[in-house]
Design an enzyme around this catalytic site. Sequence first.
Site, mmCIF file in Angstrom:
data_model
loop_
_atom_site.group_PDB
_atom_site.id
_atom_site.type_symbol
_atom_site.label_atom_id
_atom_site.label_comp_id
_atom_site.label_asym_id
_atom_site.label_seq_id
_atom_site.Cartn_x
_atom_site.Cartn_y
_atom_site.Cartn_z
ATOM 1 C CB SER A 7 18.248 16.604 -1.202
ATOM 2 O OG SER A 7 17.279 17.596 -0.927
ATOM 3 C CE1 TYR A 46 15.310 13.181 2.193
ATOM 4 C CE2 TYR A 46 15.927 15.485 1.933
ATOM 5 C CZ TYR A 46 15.511 14.283 1.390
ATOM 6 O OH TYR A 46 15.325 14.175 0.032
#
Length: 272
Positions: free
Chosen positions: A142, A156
């Site tokens: 990401s 995350y």
Amino acid sequence: MGMNRRLCLITGASSGIGAEFAKQYAALGWDLALTARRADRLQVLAAELHARHGVLVEVIPEDLANPGAPPRIIAALEGKGREIDALVNNAGYGLPGTFLSTSWSDQADFLQVLYTAPVELTHRVLPGMAARGFGRIINVASLAGYTAGSAGHTLYGSVKSAMIKFSESVAAECETLGHKDVHCTALCPGFTWSEFHDVNGMRETTNKMPKWMWMEAAPVVKAGIEAVNRGQPVVVPGVFNKAVATLTRILPEPVGRALAHSQTARYRKLEG
């Protein structure tokens, strides 16, 4: 017949980026092994892709939060005499809330699904790829792996950063050891239209964001496949995302942290 075609294993294949990977690899003539928790969705997608492209599609319902899932997935394919030529580690989700407000059980499941399972699957398929002289591994990381840490969804960014470094290391090892056609790539999308933001409860918030910050899944996946085929260890799709990734490298760290902190409410949910 189908046994002579290459096989791509895709995790989190029931929707979003994972389903798009299945569609694009099927269009390229690859057989597929699709795994996710939702067997009904996998079956519908499998039937659609077989009818459209004539490829064979294995459906393996599994929850990667279970540590026994990776070996069972590999064993299921080996039991059918199939070798894995490509692996797309796509399964993932966001865990809303802060580290203080969430349970360790939820955090442990998150680490298992987003880091331990993809690393284990890579470790299990890589020897066969090296022995056959061909392999493609795409780890869906990401843009968050580049940005400074911020409140909410605590692990995350750190997990995605780790997936980038892991992919770079595997790519470097394959090249150093002479496995010239075994490639590993970290795909680092930014905001991408999918169910991801519905699952983590952020749809209402993200709908308020400018549309130019978003990408459709198709060009994201296309960028990942093209990058892994040319042996590029990391790819950031989209002009806006590339600009953000570049900016994170040149901004002084205190400035980057302050910027991330100021934007937290726009893309992080602090209440579970």
